[in-house]
Design an enzyme around this catalytic site. Structure first.
Site, PDB file in Angstrom:
ATOM      1  N   LYS A 254       4.131  13.628  -5.260  1.00  0.00           N
ATOM      2  CA  LYS A 254       4.880  13.997  -6.272  1.00  0.00           C
ATOM      3  C   LYS A 254       4.668  15.925  -6.428  1.00  0.00           C
ATOM      4  CE  LYS A 254       5.117  10.059  -8.092  1.00  0.00           C
ATOM      5  NZ  LYS A 254       4.626   8.689  -9.395  1.00  0.00           N
TER       6      LYS A 254
ATOM      7  N   LYS B 139      -4.584  10.746 -12.476  1.00  0.00           N
ATOM      8  CA  LYS B 139      -4.614   9.067 -11.927  1.00  0.00           C
ATOM      9  C   LYS B 139      -5.210   8.739 -12.936  1.00  0.00           C
ATOM     10  CE  LYS B 139      -5.438  11.203  -8.002  1.00  0.00           C
ATOM     11  NZ  LYS B 139      -5.053  10.708  -7.055  1.00  0.00           N
ATOM     12  N   ARG B 140      -5.201   7.506 -13.237  1.00  0.00           N
ATOM     13  CA  ARG B 140      -6.607   6.453 -13.654  1.00  0.00           C
ATOM     14  C   ARG B 140      -7.826   7.092 -13.095  1.00  0.00           C
ATOM     15  NH1 ARG B 140      -3.935   2.209 -15.771  1.00  0.00           N
ATOM     16  NH2 ARG B 140      -5.956   1.216 -16.111  1.00  0.00           N
TER      17      ARG B 140
ATOM     18  N   LYS C  46     -12.182   7.389  -7.056  1.00  0.00           N
ATOM     19  CA  LYS C  46     -11.241   8.599  -7.440  1.00  0.00           C
ATOM     20  C   LYS C  46     -12.032   9.816  -7.692  1.00  0.00           C
ATOM     21  CE  LYS C  46      -6.973   5.773  -8.809  1.00  0.00           C
ATOM     22  NZ  LYS C  46      -5.662   5.709  -7.919  1.00  0.00           N
TER      23      LYS C  46
ATOM     24  N   HIS D 269      -1.557  -3.496  -2.138  1.00  0.00           N
ATOM     25  CA  HIS D 269      -2.335  -2.459  -2.258  1.00  0.00           C
ATOM     26  C   HIS D 269      -3.821  -1.804  -2.941  1.00  0.00           C
ATOM     27  CE1 HIS D 269       2.511  -1.226  -3.288  1.00  0.00           C
ATOM     28  NE2 HIS D 269       2.329  -3.156  -3.689  1.00  0.00           N
TER      29      HIS D 269
ATOM     30  N   THR E 225       0.596   8.599  -4.600  1.00  0.00           N
ATOM     31  CA  THR E 225       1.959   8.548  -4.771  1.00  0.00           C
ATOM     32  C   THR E 225       1.830   9.468  -5.122  1.00  0.00           C
ATOM     33  OG1 THR E 225       1.965   6.758  -6.726  1.00  0.00           O
ATOM     34  CG2 THR E 225       2.880   6.272  -4.898  1.00  0.00           C
TER      35      THR E 225
HETATM   36  C1  26W Z   1      -5.970  -7.653 -10.800  1.00  0.00           C
HETATM   37  C2  26W Z   1      -5.885  -5.986 -11.606  1.00  0.00           C
HETATM   38  C3  26W Z   1      -5.020  -5.094 -10.708  1.00  0.00           C
HETATM   39  C4  26W Z   1      -3.712  -4.605 -11.296  1.00  0.00           C
HETATM   40  C5  26W Z   1      -3.683  -4.081 -10.709  1.00  0.00           C
HETATM   41  C6  26W Z   1      -5.620  -4.734  -9.375  1.00  0.00           C
HETATM   42  C7  26W Z   1      -4.963  -4.120  -8.591  1.00  0.00           C
HETATM   43  C8  26W Z   1      -3.493  -3.262  -9.312  1.00  0.00           C
HETATM   44  C9  26W Z   1      -3.108  -2.535  -8.459  1.00  0.00           C
HETATM   45  C10 26W Z   1      -3.173  -2.887  -6.679  1.00  0.00           C
HETATM   46  C11 26W Z   1      -3.253  -0.415  -8.332  1.00  0.00           C
HETATM   47  C12 26W Z   1      -3.008   0.009  -7.957  1.00  0.00           C
HETATM   48  O1  26W Z   1      -2.016   0.132  -8.898  1.00  0.00           O
HETATM   49  N1  26W Z   1      -3.312   0.502  -6.837  1.00  0.00           N
HETATM   50  C13 26W Z   1      -2.504   1.564  -6.637  1.00  0.00           C
HETATM   51  O2  26W Z   1      -1.019   1.152  -5.596  1.00  0.00           O
HETATM   52  C14 26W Z   1      -0.421   2.255  -5.238  1.00  0.00           C
HETATM   53  C15 26W Z   1       0.974   2.181  -5.375  1.00  0.00           C
HETATM   54  O3  26W Z   1       0.699   1.673  -3.798  1.00  0.00           O
HETATM   55  C16 26W Z   1      -1.068   2.959  -3.959  1.00  0.00           C
HETATM   56  O4  26W Z   1      -0.149   4.595  -4.021  1.00  0.00           O
HETATM   57  C17 26W Z   1      -2.588   3.526  -4.739  1.00  0.00           C
HETATM   58  O5  26W Z   1      -3.432   4.021  -3.768  1.00  0.00           O
HETATM   59  C18 26W Z   1      -3.527   2.003  -4.990  1.00  0.00           C
HETATM   60  O6  26W Z   1      -4.535   2.691  -5.116  1.00  0.00           O
END
Ligand code: 26W
Length: 841
Positions: free
Chosen positions: A685, A573-574, A579, A382, A681
């Site tokens: 929406k 968003k975060r 971003k 992701h 995502t």
């Molecule tokens: C190491 C901690 C950590 C926690 C969560 C690292 C990375 C993450 C995720 C990968 C972050 C995340 O939410 N990524 C998002 O995933 C969405 C669903 O696929 C995508 O639409 C977003 O672009 C992506 O940033």
């Protein structure tokens, strides 16, 4: 006394195989019957009466009434899966951002109207009860919410998919804003109980930590590995029902809670250290205490690794237990009947854990175990940010999971042997591809373990999947091109259109029927109506009402008045540098400067809304929040600005807030540096709800633009390729010099116009813009961003044409349903057959 001591308890329900559901009563779905159940729970179970002044109790009573109706369908679905003896997928995820359950359950059961009436007849507005439900905020952002949308779509497609996750006692922190700064408060979402879950102590699993390994001859004479002297923790499952859309299917989300084993007290208790021994319980119970609120970097925290192993081990043991119950201890058919989808690298230790279970606990040899592992594990990536790729120090593994480390070493040794056969003498490649990163502190590269252990690897949008093949995972793509595939994300239209936007749902239903709720492509039938002036007027009326609701939320949570006639320009968003909320605020400062200069001919009033949480340790993201709030303060209080521009930072952005935000948005900001946002995502929406996008060619924006057409999308900025090329000669100073608008914005920031009493507060921000190594290249895209914003403002002035584009955005959003996404996962990766639940009654 039981009348027949020999029969198993509840034997009347045990009729495997081919059980039927004859003993489960069917509950009525009419308004009177729902109302009657509600009264029963309120009066008899909760014991409240007319003097009850807390909305919590009627909410719980309603939840219980609805849960009963889910329960019978839940059992019939699970029995049908057992009878069909079908292949299943286990979706392993550290995050499930479920949000609220009530209105979604009503919609999917098809009893929204009956419930509304049943309660109305009792003098209750159900929306008021619904508002009382806390969000199940067990996720950070996109990845966690995607998992929740996947659950909804799998149930709707009647696919035997079960979610496995962690039941965090504390979910995503609650964000408040004090003096413009983010403050974090714990989110004790379970404090008042959670009526949607069902504790299943009978399926408790034991998870091992610590200890050491011993090699002894087993009873059959062969060498066996024993992982001994471990500190064990219990995993207790809590199941939440996941209803499909009006199809009788109810799937399961199983969340694990950690608990101490019973032995903890014996030794120490007898030695007189009672309190110490009870204290040891804490260590076990801490594992599922809190969600880590980081979405891009993890810094080797032991507790986080404990959580990951806890999830992987408990879930795999549970699946294997269920398999053995149904098929005996023979693993020949296991791989054909099971798939594990790993949601990012977080649960990837499952690769080594499945090997351990099959070999050490079920006596399979390495080759057989590896064949099963490699044909059941599938990995979704992701993120393209290198800092988000998890690595764990070998030292930590040695202490916490010694047996798993041995297995990972063996996987790596065999893998590297394979590489040196393919590329003899290519030592650099061996070093690059090794699961163990050598160095002062050797680390385990979890993404590589996932790549080696899985038969499928997918990205979450076309661009992202391509970039994985060309960049991050290039070596692995050369080795195994057939493993790589793309699965563009989606969102469930049940929650993100039908449920959150009842006004638009009504208009769409009246125009093209209800088919789109389970087949989003049908929205295409709306396209011709974009040319119908009467229809456009109705469309606008709904948008206007939704904007009023959003304005109410902003008033309530920010104290700022948004006028529903202005353009609602939203980025939620975060908070992360990639971003580029910063780029958004630079545009706001530019608009402010124009107003101050009197450059307001044909002005389009705007309300800019920004929301999102920053990771508590991410100083730059927190400073960006502070900047947004300070700019908002100056802009909103300047009498020269008046209604021309409003800016608000919405605190505590979460699923239930988005349910109000996306229906009321005109312009959706998707402005990441190209090549950084895996998919997005939220962008989908907004599109479904008729917002127009201003965005870069990043993630799924590209596919959104392809679907709706360039005329209805405001494109700007460099492409991912241009971003990569430009790095070598990026010169932001020259960019700033060459753009008078940017110069002016920088000047206002650097003069301290937004931090009058705190000089230098934002220096690190302005310096980052001027830095030739700025990874996010904010300055580089400023000029074209402003141009696109001007184009958007001009387009908004033409009300009819804007409405046309809005309708077309909704009409062309069919691709972005997670129903499509799940169908693709199933066709290419899982190969499950849909199963129809047993008839009720
Ligand atoms: C190491 C901690 C950590 C926690 C969560 C690292 C990375 C993450 C995720 C990968 C972050 C995340 O939410 N990524 C998002 O995933 C969405 C669903 O696929 C995508 O639409 C977003 O672009 C992506 O940033």
């Amino acid at each position: 006394m039981r009348h027949n001591d020999d029969a198993p308890f509840a034997s009347f329900l045990h009729s495997r195989p081919n059980q039927k559901l004859t003993d489960i009563p069917v509950l009525g779905m009419s308004s009177t019957q729902v109302g009657k159940s509600f009264k029963h729970y309120f009066n008899n179970t909760l014991g409240r009466d007319r003097n009850c002044d807390k909305v919590h109790y009627p909410y719980v009573a309603l939840a219980m009434a609805i849960r009963d109706r889910l329960m019978e369908r839940w059992k019939s679905t699970q029995m049908a899966y057992d009878n069909a003896d079908c292949k299943r997928t286990s979706y392993l995820s550290m995050e499930f951002l479920m949000g609220r359950a009530l209105s979604n359950s009503l919609l999917n059961l098809g009893i929204t109207d009956a419930t509304t009436k049943g309660l109305y007849d009792l003098g209750i507005l159900w929306e008021e009860l619904a508002e009382n439900e806390p969000d199940a905020g067990l996720g950070n952002g996109g990845l966690g919410r995607l998992a929740a949308c996947f659950m909804d779509s799998c149930a709707t497609l009647q696919l035997p998919v079960k979610g496995f996750g962690i039941r965090y006692e504390y979910g995503m922190f609650r964000q408040t804003i004090v003096d413009g700064n983010q403050m974090e408060e714990p989110d004790h979402w379970l404090r008042d109980g959670y009526p949607w879950e069902l504790e299943r102590p009978e399926y408790t699993q034991r998870v091992q930590f610590g200890g050491h390994t011993e090699y002894r001859r087993g009873s059959d004479g062969s060498f066996k590995v024993f992982w001994v002297d471990t500190h064990d923790v219990l995993a207790v499952p809590y199941d939440t029902p996941i209803p499909g859309y009006r199809n009788g299917t109810v799937n399961t989300l199983r969340l694990w809670k950690s608990a101490a084993t019973d032995e903890f007290d014996l030794g120490e208790f007898n030695a007189g250290s009672y309190a110490e021994s009870v204290g040891a319980k804490n260590a076990a119970e801490n594992i599922t205490m809190v969600l880590y609120p980081n979405d891009s970097s993890e810094n080797g925290k032991e507790l986080r690794l404990r959580q990951q192993y806890f999830l992987a081990s408990a879930s795999l043991k549970d699946v294997i237990r269920d398999w053995c119950d149904r098929s005996g201890q023979l693993f020949d058919g296991f791989a054909a009947s099971n798939c594990f989808q790993l949601n990012d690298t977080h649960p990837t230790i499952a690769v080594a854990e499945l090997m351990r279970l099959l070999m050490d606990e079920y006596g399979l040899g390495w080759d057989k175990a590896w064949e099963i592992t490699q044909s059941t594990m599938a990995y979704t990536n992701h993120t393209l940010l290198p800092e988000a790729l998890e690595k764990w120090p070998v030292r930590l593994f040695q202490q916490l999971l010694p047996r798993l480390l041995e297995i990972i070493y063996e996987i790596n040794a065999r893998f590297l042997r394979q590489i040196s056969c393919y590329w003899p003498g290519d030592n650099d490649r061996l070093r690059r591809m090794s699961i163990i990163e050598e160095g002062g502190e050797p680390q385990i590269r979890m993404a590589y373990l996932a790549l080696v252990g899985s038969f499928s690897v997918n990205g979450v949008a076309q661009l992202h999947s391509n970039l994985l093949k060309e960049g991050l995972f290039r070596d692995f793509y050369e080795l195994w091109p057939e493993k790589f595939n793309n699965k563009t994300n989606g969102a469930t239209q049940r929650r993100w259109l039908a449920s959150c936007n009842p006004g638009l749902r009504g208009v769409i239903n009246k125009t093209i029927g209800e088919g789109w709720i389970s087949d989003l492509e049908q929205l295409r039938q709306l396209a011709p109506y974009a040319e119908d002036a009467k229809f456009r007027k109705i469309w606008r009326k709904v948008k206007q009402e939704n904007k009023q609701k959003l304005a109410q939320l902003v008033k309530q949570d920010c104290g700022i008045k948004f006028d529903a006639n202005a353009m609602f320009d939203v980025q939620v968003k975060r908070i992360h540098e990639y971003k580029r909320q910063l780029l958004n605020i630079l545009h706001v400062v530019h608009l402010y400067a124009r107003i101050k200069a009197g450059d307001t001919a044909e002005w389009i009033p705007r309300c800019v809304l920004i929301g999102g949480k920053a990771a508590p340790g991410y100083a730059m993201a927190k400073l960006i929040i502070k900047l947004i709030n300070n700019v908002a303060d100056v802009v909103n209080n300047d009498p020269d600005v008046g209604e021309l521009l409003k800016v608000a930072f919405l605190p505590n952005y979460r699923v239930s807030a988005m349910e109000v935000i996306c229906p009321g948005t005109d312009l959706s900001e998707q402005i990441s540096t190209a090549g950084k946002e895996a998919s997005g995502t939220g962008n989908m929406k907004f599109m479904m709800n008729g917002a127009l996008t201003i965005g870069t060619l990043d993630g799924a924006n590209i596919e959104i633009r392809e679907e709706v057409g360039d005329d209805h999308f405001f494109l700007f900025g460099m492409t991912a390729e241009e971003v990569m090329d430009r790095r070598t000669y990026y010169n932001p100073e020259a960019v700033i010099k060459g753009d008078p608008d940017l110069r002016q914005v920088m000047n206002l920031l650097e003069k301290g116009h937004f931090n009058q009493f705190f000089p230098r507060l934002f220096d690190s921000i302005t310096q980052s813009i001027r830095n030739p190594h700025d990874p996010w290249m904010v300055a580089a895209d400023f000029t074209s961003y402003i141009a696109a914003q001007n184009k958007a403002a001009k387009a908004y002035r033409d009300v009819e044409s804007w409405t046309r584009s809005s309708i077309l955005n909704t009409a062309m959003s069919g691709k972005f349903s997670t129903d499509r996404t799940m169908r693709e996962y199933n066709e290419d990766i899982w190969h499950l057959e849909p199963v129809v639940p047993l008839p009720l009654g």
